[in-house]
Scaffold this motif. Structure first.
Motif, PDB file in Angstrom:
ATOM      1  N   ILE A 294       0.841  -1.198   0.000  1.00  0.00           N
ATOM      2  CA  ILE A 294       0.000   0.000   0.000  1.00  0.00           C
ATOM      3  C   ILE A 294       0.879   1.253   0.000  1.00  0.00           C
ATOM      4  O   ILE A 294       0.652   2.200  -0.777  1.00  0.00           O
ATOM      5  CB  ILE A 294      -0.951   0.008   1.215  1.00  0.00           C
ATOM      6  CG1 ILE A 294      -1.963  -1.133   1.088  1.00  0.00           C
ATOM      7  CG2 ILE A 294      -1.658   1.353   1.337  1.00  0.00           C
ATOM      8  CD1 ILE A 294      -2.841  -1.322   2.301  1.00  0.00           C
ATOM      9  N   GLU A 295       1.903   1.276   0.865  1.00  0.00           N
ATOM     10  CA  GLU A 295       2.824   2.411   0.915  1.00  0.00           C
ATOM     11  C   GLU A 295       3.567   2.548  -0.414  1.00  0.00           C
ATOM     12  O   GLU A 295       3.759   3.656  -0.928  1.00  0.00           O
ATOM     13  CB  GLU A 295       3.817   2.224   2.061  1.00  0.00           C
ATOM     14  CG  GLU A 295       3.191   2.368   3.440  1.00  0.00           C
ATOM     15  CD  GLU A 295       4.149   1.980   4.546  1.00  0.00           C
ATOM     16  OE1 GLU A 295       4.192   2.698   5.568  1.00  0.00           O
ATOM     17  OE2 GLU A 295       4.860   0.968   4.400  1.00  0.00           O
ATOM     18  N   LYS A 296       3.998   1.423  -0.947  1.00  0.00           N
ATOM     19  CA  LYS A 296       4.714   1.421  -2.230  1.00  0.00           C
ATOM     20  C   LYS A 296       3.832   2.006  -3.336  1.00  0.00           C
ATOM     21  O   LYS A 296       4.295   2.799  -4.162  1.00  0.00           O
ATOM     22  CB  LYS A 296       5.135  -0.005  -2.564  1.00  0.00           C
ATOM     23  CG  LYS A 296       5.853  -0.188  -3.898  1.00  0.00           C
ATOM     24  CD  LYS A 296       6.385  -1.605  -4.006  1.00  0.00           C
ATOM     25  CE  LYS A 296       6.853  -1.943  -5.415  1.00  0.00           C
ATOM     26  NZ  LYS A 296       5.739  -2.187  -6.349  1.00  0.00           N
ATOM     27  N   LYS A 297       2.570   1.653  -3.344  1.00  0.00           N
ATOM     28  CA  LYS A 297       1.633   2.140  -4.358  1.00  0.00           C
ATOM     29  C   LYS A 297       1.469   3.655  -4.273  1.00  0.00           C
ATOM     30  O   LYS A 297       1.417   4.347  -5.303  1.00  0.00           O
ATOM     31  CB  LYS A 297       0.277   1.450  -4.181  1.00  0.00           C
ATOM     32  CG  LYS A 297      -0.786   1.869  -5.176  1.00  0.00           C
ATOM     33  CD  LYS A 297      -0.447   1.411  -6.590  1.00  0.00           C
ATOM     34  CE  LYS A 297      -1.568   1.710  -7.551  1.00  0.00           C
ATOM     35  NZ  LYS A 297      -1.222   1.340  -8.946  1.00  0.00           N
ATOM     36  N   ILE A 298       1.404   4.198  -3.080  1.00  0.00           N
ATOM     37  CA  ILE A 298       1.263   5.649  -2.904  1.00  0.00           C
ATOM     38  C   ILE A 298       2.482   6.374  -3.483  1.00  0.00           C
ATOM     39  O   ILE A 298       2.359   7.388  -4.181  1.00  0.00           O
ATOM     40  CB  ILE A 298       1.073   5.995  -1.415  1.00  0.00           C
ATOM     41  CG1 ILE A 298      -0.278   5.463  -0.918  1.00  0.00           C
ATOM     42  CG2 ILE A 298       1.178   7.500  -1.188  1.00  0.00           C
ATOM     43  CD1 ILE A 298      -0.464   5.542   0.579  1.00  0.00           C
ATOM     44  N   ILE A 299       3.667   5.841  -3.207  1.00  0.00           N
ATOM     45  CA  ILE A 299       4.903   6.426  -3.740  1.00  0.00           C
ATOM     46  C   ILE A 299       4.904   6.358  -5.272  1.00  0.00           C
ATOM     47  O   ILE A 299       5.264   7.315  -5.958  1.00  0.00           O
ATOM     48  CB  ILE A 299       6.138   5.697  -3.171  1.00  0.00           C
ATOM     49  CG1 ILE A 299       6.240   5.932  -1.658  1.00  0.00           C
ATOM     50  CG2 ILE A 299       7.415   6.163  -3.874  1.00  0.00           C
ATOM     51  CD1 ILE A 299       7.222   5.018  -0.955  1.00  0.00           C
ATOM     52  N   GLU A 300       4.465   5.225  -5.802  1.00  0.00           N
ATOM     53  CA  GLU A 300       4.444   5.030  -7.257  1.00  0.00           C
ATOM     54  C   GLU A 300       3.491   5.995  -7.957  1.00  0.00           C
ATOM     55  O   GLU A 300       3.780   6.479  -9.058  1.00  0.00           O
ATOM     56  CB  GLU A 300       4.078   3.576  -7.570  1.00  0.00           C
ATOM     57  CG  GLU A 300       5.194   2.602  -7.239  1.00  0.00           C
ATOM     58  CD  GLU A 300       4.752   1.144  -7.218  1.00  0.00           C
ATOM     59  OE1 GLU A 300       5.620   0.271  -7.103  1.00  0.00           O
ATOM     60  OE2 GLU A 300       3.527   0.894  -7.307  1.00  0.00           O
ATOM     61  N   GLN A 301       2.378   6.293  -7.338  1.00  0.00           N
ATOM     62  CA  GLN A 301       1.432   7.247  -7.930  1.00  0.00           C
ATOM     63  C   GLN A 301       2.064   8.639  -8.037  1.00  0.00           C
ATOM     64  O   GLN A 301       1.855   9.357  -9.024  1.00  0.00           O
ATOM     65  CB  GLN A 301       0.152   7.290  -7.092  1.00  0.00           C
ATOM     66  CG  GLN A 301      -0.696   6.039  -7.215  1.00  0.00           C
ATOM     67  CD  GLN A 301      -1.856   6.000  -6.233  1.00  0.00           C
ATOM     68  OE1 GLN A 301      -1.865   6.717  -5.217  1.00  0.00           O
ATOM     69  NE2 GLN A 301      -2.844   5.156  -6.512  1.00  0.00           N
ATOM     70  N   GLU A 302       2.852   8.989  -7.024  1.00  0.00           N
ATOM     71  CA  GLU A 302       3.558  10.271  -7.024  1.00  0.00           C
ATOM     72  C   GLU A 302       4.580  10.310  -8.164  1.00  0.00           C
ATOM     73  O   GLU A 302       4.706  11.320  -8.872  1.00  0.00           O
ATOM     74  CB  GLU A 302       4.261  10.416  -5.663  1.00  0.00           C
ATOM     75  CG  GLU A 302       4.960  11.722  -5.412  1.00  0.00           C
ATOM     76  CD  GLU A 302       5.618  11.732  -4.033  1.00  0.00           C
ATOM     77  OE1 GLU A 302       6.817  12.025  -3.986  1.00  0.00           O
ATOM     78  OE2 GLU A 302       4.946  11.422  -3.036  1.00  0.00           O
ATOM     79  N   ILE A 303       5.286   9.203  -8.370  1.00  0.00           N
ATOM     80  CA  ILE A 303       6.287   9.126  -9.434  1.00  0.00           C
ATOM     81  C   ILE A 303       5.624   9.177 -10.807  1.00  0.00           C
ATOM     82  O   ILE A 303       6.128   9.829 -11.735  1.00  0.00           O
ATOM     83  CB  ILE A 303       7.134   7.842  -9.276  1.00  0.00           C
ATOM     84  CG1 ILE A 303       7.936   7.888  -7.965  1.00  0.00           C
ATOM     85  CG2 ILE A 303       8.093   7.680 -10.457  1.00  0.00           C
ATOM     86  CD1 ILE A 303       8.646   6.591  -7.620  1.00  0.00           C
ATOM     87  N   GLU A 304       4.503   8.484 -10.954  1.00  0.00           N
ATOM     88  CA  GLU A 304       3.764   8.497 -12.225  1.00  0.00           C
ATOM     89  C   GLU A 304       3.412   9.925 -12.633  1.00  0.00           C
ATOM     90  O   GLU A 304       3.539  10.310 -13.808  1.00  0.00           O
ATOM     91  CB  GLU A 304       2.476   7.675 -12.097  1.00  0.00           C
ATOM     92  CG  GLU A 304       2.675   6.174 -12.054  1.00  0.00           C
ATOM     93  CD  GLU A 304       2.779   5.550 -13.437  1.00  0.00           C
ATOM     94  OE1 GLU A 304       3.060   6.283 -14.407  1.00  0.00           O
ATOM     95  OE2 GLU A 304       2.607   4.332 -13.534  1.00  0.00           O
ATOM     96  N   ALA A 305       2.952  10.719 -11.681  1.00  0.00           N
ATOM     97  CA  ALA A 305       2.585  12.111 -11.969  1.00  0.00           C
ATOM     98  C   ALA A 305       3.801  12.914 -12.414  1.00  0.00           C
ATOM     99  O   ALA A 305       3.716  13.729 -13.344  1.00  0.00           O
ATOM    100  CB  ALA A 305       1.946  12.736 -10.732  1.00  0.00           C
TER     101      ALA A 305
END
Length: 278
Positions: A197-208
C-alpha cells in the motif's frame, strides 16, 4: 597550455560518467556532440559529491565534503582547479552562466546525507529539490543554450524529470539505503514493515512526475530531445519493473535493467525519435 589540461579534464568527467552509469552514458551519446562534454561535466561533479557521502566510510566525510564544496566555488571564481572533474565543471558553469544557487542547493542536499535525518514531507521535498531537481535545471541550461524564454518554459518539466529519476532511485536502492546507510527518505513510511500500500502511494507520485516531465521532453530542442528521452525511457522501464515487484522484493535487493535491455531501449528510443512518436 591550459587547453591541454582542459581537454584532459573533460575526458576525466566522461570517464567518471561511463564508469558509474551505463544508462546516462547512453543518453549523453544521443545528444548532439557539442552538448556531450557539458553534460559529462555536470554528471562528473554530481557523482564525486555523491561518492563522498555514499562510499568513503573510512574517511571523515564531513571534512571531505566541506573541502569539495570550498574547492568547487574557488574553481568557479578562479576559472581553474587542479581537480580535473572540478576544472571541467567550472568551465561549464562559467560558459553557460549556471546559477550558483543551484550548486549550493545540491551540496546542501549532500550535507543532509551526512546526518541521520528523519525526513518529514518538508525535508523530503527539500532533499529532492537539491539532489535532483536542480541537477535537471543545470542540464536545462545546456539544452536551451542561453535561450532564457525556453529555459523558463521548460523549467518545471526539468524539475519533475529530476524528481522522478530520484524517487525511482530511492525505490531501487531502498535496501542498501536502509540496511547499509541507515537512511529512510520517504516520509511517514516504516521500511521495517514496508507494505504494498505504501509502495503504491509512492508510485502514484512518481507516475505524476513522469507524466509532466514527458510533456517537457517533447518540447526540448532536437539537439537534446533524443538523449533525454532515452534516459526517460530507461527510468520508466526500471520504474515499471519496480511496480511489478512486491514491496518485500524491493526491500530484499536492488532491481536492475540488464545492459542488453538498455541497448534494446536505445534502439526503441531512436525509432520513436525518427518517427516523431516521442
Amino acid at each position: 597550455m591550459k587547453e591541454i589540461f582542459d581537454k584532459f579534464s573533460a575526458q576525466c568527467s566522461k570517464m567518471v560518467t561511463k564508469r558509474y552509469s551505463t544508462s546516462f552514458s547512453l543518453g549523453i551519446y544521443f545528444l548532439e556532440e557539442r552538448l556531450r562534454h557539458p553534460i559529462y561535466s555536470i554528471y562528473g561533479f554530481v557523482r564525486l559529491a555523491d561518492e563522498i557521502v555514499d562510499s568513503f566510510h573510512d574517511y571523515d566525510k564531513v571534512i571531505l565534503l566541506s573541502k569539495f564544496k570550498r574547492d568547487c566555488f574557488e574553481a568557479i571564481d578562479d576559472g581553474i582547479s587542479l581537480n580535473p572533474v572540478l576544472n571541467s565543471f567550472q568551465q561549464i558553469v562559467n560558459k553557460y552562466d549556471i546559477d550558483k544557487e543551484l550548486i549550493e542547493l545540491f551540496l546542501q542536499s549532500m550535507e543532509m546525507d551526512l546526518k541521520q535525518e528523519y525526513y518529514t514531507p518538508e525535508k523530503y521535498n527539500q532533499y529532492i529539490l537539491g539532489s535532483a531537481q536542480v541537477v535537471g535545471l543545470m542540464c536545462l541550461y545546456i539544452f536551451t543554450e542561453g535561450d532564457k524564454i525556453q529555459y523558463e518554459k521548460l523549467k518545471d518539466s526539468a524539475m519533475k524529470l529530476g524528481s522522478a529519476f530520484q524517487k525511482v532511485n530511492f525505490l531501487r536502492d531502498v535496501n542498501a539505503d536502509y540496511y547499509n546507510l541507515s537512511r529512510t527518505y520517504f516520509p511517514n513510511v516504516n521500511l521495517s514493515a514496508f507494505s504494498n500500500i505504501e509502495k503504491k502511494i509512492i508510485e502514484q507520485e512518481i507516475e505524476a512526475d513522469f507524466e509532466l516531465a514527458l510533456a517537457g521532453i517533447r518540447q526540448l530542442p532536437s539537439s537534446s530531445r533524443n538523449g533525454v528521452h532515452l534516459a526517460y525511457i530507461y527510468y520508466k522501464n526500471l520504474f515499471n519493473k519496480i511496480k511489478s515487484s512486491t514491496a518485500e522484493k524491493v526491500m530484499s535487493g536492488r532491481i536492475r535493467i540488464s545492459n542488453a535491455h538498455k541497448f534494446g531501449l536505445m534502439f526503441d528510443s531512436i525509432i520513436r525519435y525518427k518517427t516523431n512518436t516521442i
